[in-house]
Every structure is written in structure tokens, then in C-alpha cells.
Write a protein that holds these residues in place. Sequence first.
Motif, PDB file in Angstrom:
ATOM      1  N   HIS A 281       6.401  -3.966  -9.175  1.00 43.02           N
ATOM      2  CA  HIS A 281       5.665  -3.050 -10.043  1.00 43.02           C
ATOM      3  C   HIS A 281       4.196  -3.410  -9.934  1.00 43.02           C
ATOM      4  N   ASN A 282       3.366  -2.394 -10.074  1.00 39.87           N
ATOM      5  CA  ASN A 282       1.966  -2.536  -9.684  1.00 39.87           C
ATOM      6  C   ASN A 282       1.020  -2.805 -10.846  1.00 39.87           C
ATOM      7  N   ASN A 283       1.533  -3.345 -11.941  1.00 39.98           N
ATOM      8  CA  ASN A 283       0.715  -3.489 -13.151  1.00 39.98           C
ATOM      9  C   ASN A 283      -0.572  -4.266 -12.926  1.00 39.98           C
ATOM     10  N   LEU A 284      -0.505  -5.264 -12.060  1.00 37.39           N
ATOM     11  CA  LEU A 284      -1.710  -6.062 -11.820  1.00 37.39           C
ATOM     12  C   LEU A 284      -2.336  -5.741 -10.454  1.00 37.39           C
ATOM     13  N   GLY A 285      -1.951  -4.575  -9.900  1.00 36.37           N
ATOM     14  CA  GLY A 285      -2.545  -4.156  -8.637  1.00 36.37           C
ATOM     15  C   GLY A 285      -2.000  -4.902  -7.429  1.00 36.37           C
ATOM     16  N   LEU A 286      -0.838  -5.528  -7.584  1.00 43.95           N
ATOM     17  CA  LEU A 286      -0.323  -6.382  -6.514  1.00 43.95           C
ATOM     18  C   LEU A 286       0.989  -5.876  -5.910  1.00 43.95           C
ATOM     19  N   GLY A 287       1.319  -4.611  -6.187  1.00 45.61           N
ATOM     20  CA  GLY A 287       2.602  -4.079  -5.708  1.00 45.61           C
ATOM     21  C   GLY A 287       2.797  -4.231  -4.209  1.00 45.61           C
TER      22      GLY A 287
ATOM     23  N   GLY B  61       5.466   2.269 -15.710  1.00 47.36           N
ATOM     24  CA  GLY B  61       4.169   1.599 -15.863  1.00 47.36           C
ATOM     25  C   GLY B  61       3.172   2.138 -14.852  1.00 47.36           C
ATOM     26  N   SER B  62       2.519   1.223 -14.109  1.00 47.96           N
ATOM     27  CA  SER B  62       1.594   1.714 -13.096  1.00 47.96           C
ATOM     28  C   SER B  62       2.313   1.914 -11.772  1.00 47.96           C
ATOM     29  N   GLY B  63       3.619   1.997 -11.838  1.00 49.57           N
ATOM     30  CA  GLY B  63       4.388   2.374 -10.656  1.00 49.57           C
ATOM     31  C   GLY B  63       4.862   1.195  -9.832  1.00 49.57           C
ATOM     32  N   ASN B  64       5.531   1.552  -8.717  1.00 54.32           N
ATOM     33  CA  ASN B  64       6.113   0.543  -7.820  1.00 54.32           C
ATOM     34  C   ASN B  64       5.199   0.329  -6.623  1.00 54.32           C
ATOM     35  N   ALA B  65       5.724  -0.317  -5.595  1.00 51.81           N
ATOM     36  CA  ALA B  65       4.997  -0.392  -4.333  1.00 51.81           C
ATOM     37  C   ALA B  65       5.028   1.020  -3.750  1.00 51.81           C
ATOM     38  N   GLN B  66       3.854   1.504  -3.358  1.00 53.72           N
ATOM     39  CA  GLN B  66       3.758   2.883  -2.863  1.00 53.72           C
ATOM     40  C   GLN B  66       4.414   2.952  -1.500  1.00 53.72           C
ATOM     41  N   ILE B  67       5.483   3.747  -1.375  1.00 56.99           N
ATOM     42  CA  ILE B  67       6.348   3.640  -0.198  1.00 56.99           C
ATOM     43  C   ILE B  67       5.611   4.017   1.098  1.00 56.99           C
ATOM     44  N   GLU B  68       4.728   5.017   1.044  1.00 56.53           N
ATOM     45  CA  GLU B  68       4.058   5.426   2.281  1.00 56.53           C
ATOM     46  C   GLU B  68       3.063   4.349   2.737  1.00 56.53           C
ATOM     47  N   VAL B  69       2.489   3.631   1.777  1.00 54.74           N
ATOM     48  CA  VAL B  69       1.606   2.511   2.136  1.00 54.74           C
ATOM     49  C   VAL B  69       2.460   1.371   2.716  1.00 54.74           C
TER      50      VAL B  69
END
Lengths: 337, 295
Positions: free
Chosen positions: A196-202, A227-235
Motif C-alpha cells: 500500500h502506498n501510504n508513505l509513497g513507497l508502494g 487508502g492511497s492505493g496499492n503498487a500501481q500495476i502499470e508502473v
Amino acid sequence: MKRILIHDVTLRDGNHAISHKMTAVQIAAYAAAADAAGVPVVEVGHGNGLGASSLQVGESAISDELMLKTARMNLPDSKLAIHVIPGFATINKDLKLAIDNGVDVVRVASHCTEADITQRHINYVRDRGKEAYGVLMMSHMASKETLVEESQKMESYGAEGVIIFDSAGTYLPGQVSERVRELVASLNIPVGFHAHNNLGLGIANSMAAAEAGASIIDGSARGFGAGSGNAQIEVLIAVLEKMDYQTGVDFYRMLDAADLAERDLLKEIPRIKSLSIVSGLSGVFSGFIKPVERISREFNVDARDVLFELGRRQVVAGQEDIIIDVVSKLCATKDER
Amino acid sequence: MKKTRVAILGSGNIGTDLLIKILRSQYLECSLFIGRHLNSPGMNKAGSLGVRISDLSIEAIEREPDCCQVVFDATSALDHRKHWPVLKKLNKRVIDLTPSGIGEMCVPALNIEHCLDIENVNMITCGGQASIPLASVIGNTQDVEYIEVVSTIASRSAGPATRINLDEYVESTEKGIRKFSGCSNVKAILTLSPAQPPIDMQTTVFAKVTRPDMQALKEEIPKMAGRVQHYVPGYSIIVPPMVESDRLVTMVRVRGLGDYLPKYAGNMDIINCAAIAMAEEYAKAGEGERGGDGR
């Protein structure tokens, strides 16, 4: 070249971001796009998985059965996966129905110290000839030694892989590497990671997991998740390929699927809002952010205080009712002042 | 006053906690504590308390049918299915603490008198004992379309039998809510919390109600909680009935007495306190009959 198996959780974790209101039309559209991109495993369902539509967590817009039937129809090649938490979903009421509706992969989840509640569900899935994975949620609450013990239990029940969830988006990359390395060294089955990307580290944490030997990585389109989402799959696909991992996913078509998700599924693109940061720092499950925001507003208390208090109480997913308790206590202290 | 003799089948956490509570009862005495292994922690504890123990499981009662009038079954749903035919033949009163679904469901605050005449009563589940009294108030005072009960218990308060029986827990709790609330559309959820230090048991009852009658709830919920507190001292309302986002909600906390497991294990305490309330009621009702047989 090393292979990474991508599990796409857009149609499950994304449901948290829209209070579980995903429609059959949205599921059909995204499932077809993900299938066309060659995403190997596509998970669908209520945010807390099968049988979790409830006043506690939020009611789904459509039935589990309709979600599964719709996804199945639009996934000719990809495997259809579900998330199952014993205590929410039972074998008789939920799991049987799911497998009868063509589910291929069942990810049976418990909180990080509770693996033994997954035994019967994992056994059942294997007996029905389907793939079973174990999931340890809120994994930051346990030491790496405990995670190894709990994962080994899941392996002994027949899990074909164990995925650790950073449910609160609280890990730093080094903490992920340390845990994943230990698990890879101790298990005879693949290890996975769910960010999860809460701290910008997904993405960074997912990379750390891959580099430490994880061979299953979860992602979602545009990061669509709690929350602020998961690891962005396309990235994820782009970065993994850049690092010489093979995912088997067609990059252009993955981008197309993500564009479709942005247009047809997302209310807003996940970003790191103030409360996501607080959730990450306090170690509170990302799915709590929406109800905390709503209830805090209703009772006029500071949502940040609520999240920190929930963190102090070490709440886990499934304890959403405690938000009301915490908010009313904070109200009472406020009135006293 | 002559105490009623009881046997406890099952030497796990539940059985052992039950024993310690029975040692304090004015109406009950434990004549036999039965497990499968003489060396289990529960057996050691019982032995140290000077209670007779046996490792023969159900056979202990078959061999010595006069040892007791009441049998508490604190084994597992599966085992209770095997024990019940044997106990029935021996004419024992049975209080079943497993989610076997065999006996008449009993919540002392609601139907203890009705259960007096029934030979096998089932104590449903810990979450059921905590939530059903409140769900029944909601069912009786409101126009209710759906009831949901959510319990969270500390990981360390849930022994292996509880963990393996989660599906039965859910099914049995839901059946109990349906029966006592009259609402057919129900859901039960159980979450095990890894928090350290362990949290107290908490149970929330949610309901979908058309035009909630809050006045009735404000009167009846505390009254009902009072009835439960008679036999479960650690039962308390921590969120009184309120409406939040169209959900009717009320929440209780159950603190245990700290007998065998620490106080956070309210889940174990509530089902055991309920079982003992039932057994004591038998004992009190049976006083007259037994007076005549010279015992």
C-alpha cells in the motif's frame, strides 16, 4: 531472466476506494482489458473478500455471485482469484459458491499471527483441485520470525505460496527485504508481497520484495485500492521489465487497461492524502481511512487523532466498529474540556 | 445444602476455566474433570486444585455413570456429536459449550426457564452470548430488516478448537440471532486480534431498522445488559444505541474474571458464566427431587 507472477487486485482492493460499490459493468470492462493484457491472475470481490459485504465494512453494490460470474465471463485466459478471510467467509456459504462459479485461485487470508484459522479453507480449496495461497495481513505487526512460523503453517496446510500484506502501507524498503528474504529462505513455496502506498513507497517496496526473492507481486491499475492505493500495476510492469524481470504482461495493453480503469472505475486517482500518511505512520489498515474520515466529520473530531488512537489500539481489518468507540470517547474528552 | 455434582468433559482453556468457576459455586461441585492426556496444562491445573481427573474421555462417565448429574461438554462440535448419544442413554443433563448445533440454544438472560426441562442445551458461542440479548431487544422493539453482529477477541484467548471451528462459530451465532431476534436476515463476523497487550472482547450489534425507536432502545438495552450482568459481571455497554450512517449500532465489552486465562479473555468467560448460570438453575430446581433419595 527471473519470472514474477503478477496478481492484479484492482477489482478487489479497488472496491475499498469506492466503498465497495463496484458495478458489474465496471468489472466486465476491466476484467476483459486485464485479460487482453495477459495479466495472469485477476482478483475480484468486496474489499475484504468473499462474504464480507456488511454494515461493519460496507455493503457491496452487487452480490458476490454476480461479481464472480461477470469476471469469469470476461476472463477467457486469466485466472480468476478471490480473497477469503475466515471469520467473514465460510466454506458452506461462500467458498463452495465461488468455486462452483469457476474461481481458479483462492487467497486465504488471516491477520499475521492467525494462520491456523486458514487451515480448513486451504484444505477445502486444494480438495476441490484449485490453487490456494496463504495471505498474512497486517504483516508489520509481527516479527520476521513469527511471519516465518505462520507462513510455514500455511505451507503445511497446502498453500502454494504465501503473500505478505503491508495493509497499513507502513513498511520501509529495508523492512520488506528483511522479511521477504527470511521467508524465501525458510519456505519451499513462492513468496509474494502486497503493497500500500501510504508513505509513497508502494513501488519501491515491491521492488525491494522482488530483489529479496519474492516471485509474486500484487498491483492494481492506477494503484486503485484502499487508502492511497496499492503498487500501481502499470508502473510495476514497466519497472520490473526494466530490472530484467519477466512478467508475461503486454505493456501497451496494460497501459490501456489502466487508462480504462481511470476512465470507468475510479472516482479519483489515488494520491497520498494527509490521512493516508497518518494511517501509514500509525500502522492502521488503509481501508479504515474512509470510515474514519466520515465518522470523524459526523462527530466533529480530528480524524488524525482518531487514526493515531486506532494505531495505539493496534486495530486490524475487520475492527471497523472500534472507530465509533474511539470517536465517541474522543467526543467525551472534548466535552469535558 | 447438598451441591449438584457435575463432570467436565474437555480439559482445554474452556473446561479449565469452567472448573475454577465451579469451585466457587454454592450449588455445584465438580466430581470429575475429564480429558485425554494426564499431562495437559488443564489436567495439571485440576489436579493441583484437588479435583478428581480422568484421561478416559467419555468412557470415564460410561464406567461410572453415578459420578454426576450434569455434564458440561467443552470439547469440540465433532466430539459432542459422539458424546451426546452416550450421555442421553445415561440420562445426563448436558450443557454443550461447543457449536455442535444439537441441543436447544440457551441464552440465560432470555430463556433459562424454558431450558430447565430440556436435557441438552447448547450455549451457542461466545459472540452469541454477548450479542443475542441485544439483538433480541432490537428484534422485539424495532421494525428490523437485517442484524449483524461483529466480535473481536484476542488471539491468545482463542484455543485450537475455537480456531478450527470458525465456520461453525459463524453458523451457530447466526442461527442463534435468527431464533432470538425473529429477524431472518442476519450475519455474524469474528475477528481475531493480534494486538499486544491483548484486547478485551468487544461485540457490536448493527441493524438496519426502518424508523428506529430510540426511546425504546434507551430503556430496554440497559435493562437487558443488567440481566446479563447478573451472571457475567464483566459485561458492559460501551457504546449505547445510536444511529450512524443509517446503521443502528450498539457495542459491549466483555471483561473476564481472570480465572484461568487473563481478564481480556471475556469471550471464554461469558460462555462459561452462561453455562454455569444454566447449571445452577438446574441445581436450584432439582433441590426438592434430590432431597428424597437420601443423597
